[in-house]
Design a protein around this motif. Sequence first.
Motif, mmCIF file in Angstrom:
data_model
loop_
_atom_site.group_PDB
_atom_site.id
_atom_site.type_symbol
_atom_site.label_atom_id
_atom_site.label_comp_id
_atom_site.label_asym_id
_atom_site.label_seq_id
_atom_site.Cartn_x
_atom_site.Cartn_y
_atom_site.Cartn_z
ATOM 1 N N VAL A 11 0.841 -1.206 0.000
ATOM 2 C CA VAL A 11 0.000 0.000 0.000
ATOM 3 C C VAL A 11 0.874 1.253 0.000
ATOM 4 O O VAL A 11 0.611 2.210 -0.735
ATOM 5 C CB VAL A 11 -0.953 -0.001 1.204
ATOM 6 C CG1 VAL A 11 -1.700 1.326 1.301
ATOM 7 C CG2 VAL A 11 -1.951 -1.145 1.094
ATOM 8 N N LEU A 12 1.925 1.260 0.833
ATOM 9 C CA LEU A 12 2.849 2.392 0.846
ATOM 10 C C LEU A 12 3.441 2.621 -0.542
ATOM 11 O O LEU A 12 3.526 3.760 -1.016
ATOM 12 C CB LEU A 12 3.963 2.138 1.863
ATOM 13 C CG LEU A 12 5.061 3.207 1.977
ATOM 14 C CD1 LEU A 12 5.571 3.313 3.414
ATOM 15 C CD2 LEU A 12 6.254 2.892 1.065
ATOM 16 N N SER A 13 3.824 1.531 -1.212
ATOM 17 C CA SER A 13 4.434 1.638 -2.541
ATOM 18 C C SER A 13 3.446 2.196 -3.561
ATOM 19 O O SER A 13 3.815 3.011 -4.415
ATOM 20 C CB SER A 13 4.940 0.267 -2.988
ATOM 21 O OG SER A 13 5.901 -0.227 -2.085
ATOM 22 N N ILE A 14 2.200 1.763 -3.469
ATOM 23 C CA ILE A 14 1.171 2.299 -4.363
ATOM 24 C C ILE A 14 1.006 3.795 -4.137
ATOM 25 O O ILE A 14 0.885 4.584 -5.085
ATOM 26 C CB ILE A 14 -0.165 1.561 -4.141
ATOM 27 C CG1 ILE A 14 -0.046 0.103 -4.626
ATOM 28 C CG2 ILE A 14 -1.316 2.275 -4.871
ATOM 29 C CD1 ILE A 14 -1.236 -0.764 -4.271
ATOM 30 N N GLY A 15 1.027 4.206 -2.876
ATOM 31 C CA GLY A 15 0.882 5.625 -2.548
ATOM 32 C C GLY A 15 2.056 6.470 -3.012
ATOM 33 O O GLY A 15 1.904 7.674 -3.272
ATOM 34 N N GLU A 16 3.234 5.858 -3.114
ATOM 35 C CA GLU A 16 4.421 6.604 -3.541
ATOM 36 C C GLU A 16 4.319 7.076 -4.993
ATOM 37 O O GLU A 16 4.884 8.119 -5.351
ATOM 38 C CB GLU A 16 5.666 5.724 -3.406
ATOM 39 C CG GLU A 16 6.169 5.568 -1.994
ATOM 40 C CD GLU A 16 7.393 4.677 -1.926
ATOM 41 O OE1 GLU A 16 8.163 4.814 -0.965
ATOM 42 O OE2 GLU A 16 7.575 3.846 -2.839
ATOM 43 N N VAL A 17 3.615 6.313 -5.829
ATOM 44 C CA VAL A 17 3.589 6.618 -7.265
ATOM 45 C C VAL A 17 2.944 7.979 -7.550
ATOM 46 O O VAL A 17 3.567 8.831 -8.215
ATOM 47 C CB VAL A 17 2.899 5.490 -8.054
ATOM 48 C CG1 VAL A 17 2.784 5.867 -9.530
ATOM 49 C CG2 VAL A 17 3.675 4.175 -7.900
ATOM 50 N N PRO A 18 1.707 8.271 -7.074
ATOM 51 C CA PRO A 18 1.143 9.594 -7.362
ATOM 52 C C PRO A 18 1.912 10.730 -6.693
ATOM 53 O O PRO A 18 1.987 11.835 -7.251
ATOM 54 C CB PRO A 18 -0.290 9.493 -6.806
ATOM 55 C CG PRO A 18 -0.272 8.351 -5.852
ATOM 56 C CD PRO A 18 0.741 7.396 -6.387
ATOM 57 N N ILE A 19 2.488 10.467 -5.511
ATOM 58 C CA ILE A 19 3.291 11.506 -4.853
ATOM 59 C C ILE A 19 4.506 11.836 -5.724
ATOM 60 O O ILE A 19 4.802 13.009 -5.993
ATOM 61 C CB ILE A 19 3.737 11.050 -3.453
ATOM 62 C CG1 ILE A 19 2.537 10.930 -2.522
ATOM 63 C CG2 ILE A 19 4.750 12.041 -2.866
ATOM 64 C CD1 ILE A 19 2.862 10.336 -1.159
ATOM 65 N N GLY A 20 5.216 10.808 -6.162
ATOM 66 C CA GLY A 20 6.388 11.030 -7.006
ATOM 67 C C GLY A 20 6.046 11.706 -8.319
ATOM 68 O O GLY A 20 6.750 12.619 -8.763
ATOM 69 N N LEU A 21 4.947 11.259 -8.961
ATOM 70 C CA LEU A 21 4.547 11.861 -10.232
ATOM 71 C C LEU A 21 4.185 13.333 -10.068
ATOM 72 O O LEU A 21 4.530 14.168 -10.916
ATOM 73 C CB LEU A 21 3.365 11.089 -10.823
ATOM 74 C CG LEU A 21 3.687 9.732 -11.449
ATOM 75 C CD1 LEU A 21 2.398 9.017 -11.844
ATOM 76 C CD2 LEU A 21 4.603 9.888 -12.666
#
Length: 278
Positions: free
Chosen positions: A35-45
Amino acid sequence: MSIAILFAVLGSAFLHALWNGLIKTGTSRLGAMVVLSIGEVPIGLTVAMLRPGLLPEAWKWVLMAGCAHFFYKFFLTYAYERGDLSRVYPIARGAAPLVVALAGPFLLNDQLSLHEYAGIVVLGAGILLMAQGIFSNGENRKMLPFALGSACATASYTLLDGTGARVAGDAIAYVAWIFVADGVFFASGMLLWKGLAVLPRQVKPWGSGLIAAAASYGAYGVSVWAMTKAPIAVVAAVRETSILFAVLIGWLVFGEKMTRGKAIAACVIVSGVILTRL
């Protein structure tokens, strides 16, 4: 370093310990990390879209660092499955700068100073003290190789980032794209391996995981900002107080056993990290 920046860096250290603590909540450490990894994607983008584009030669470093982050998360997740936050975090966090300090002269042609040699000795002693506590207190010994594996992966992406950030043209954009690569690699890799069953079915783990993702980026963002306002070495050293925050969170929040040996080992590790950072 002003008082305001000092407190900001301490806040960054707390956020880093906090997101590690959030991974320990719930029944599945692996599910929380996905879940943390999924959340990282929109933050990084989001951050990447607000920054200049990377230079072409930086992309290989992004991909290599993303792979290193994959193994960092993998080992860390399985260490937390087997050990306490207050035991795993100091070993994983403390052994990483030890590996960097030892490998730096060979891989980066860095010359170690006298205090860095002293830091290596102190770090090694602290990690041995913390590891010895695993055996003397009857804890699960299988967590130790996973914690050390996490430390080696951390050292790997630290060494990669030292070059990648320099050739990227924009360090913040570089790290934002690493967040994207890291999130995509780990989430997709675990879903392919474990299937959709790895995803939590309750709302609470999703909330904790997404908060952990935000805390992870917040910890990084604050530390980068602080490094533009104060000496980098001092900021890096103060940020290692995250080890003490993790020990306190494990003790006060999760009710983990706090022995005098564990507390002394954590303080020795922090002292050694600070010596290697300054």
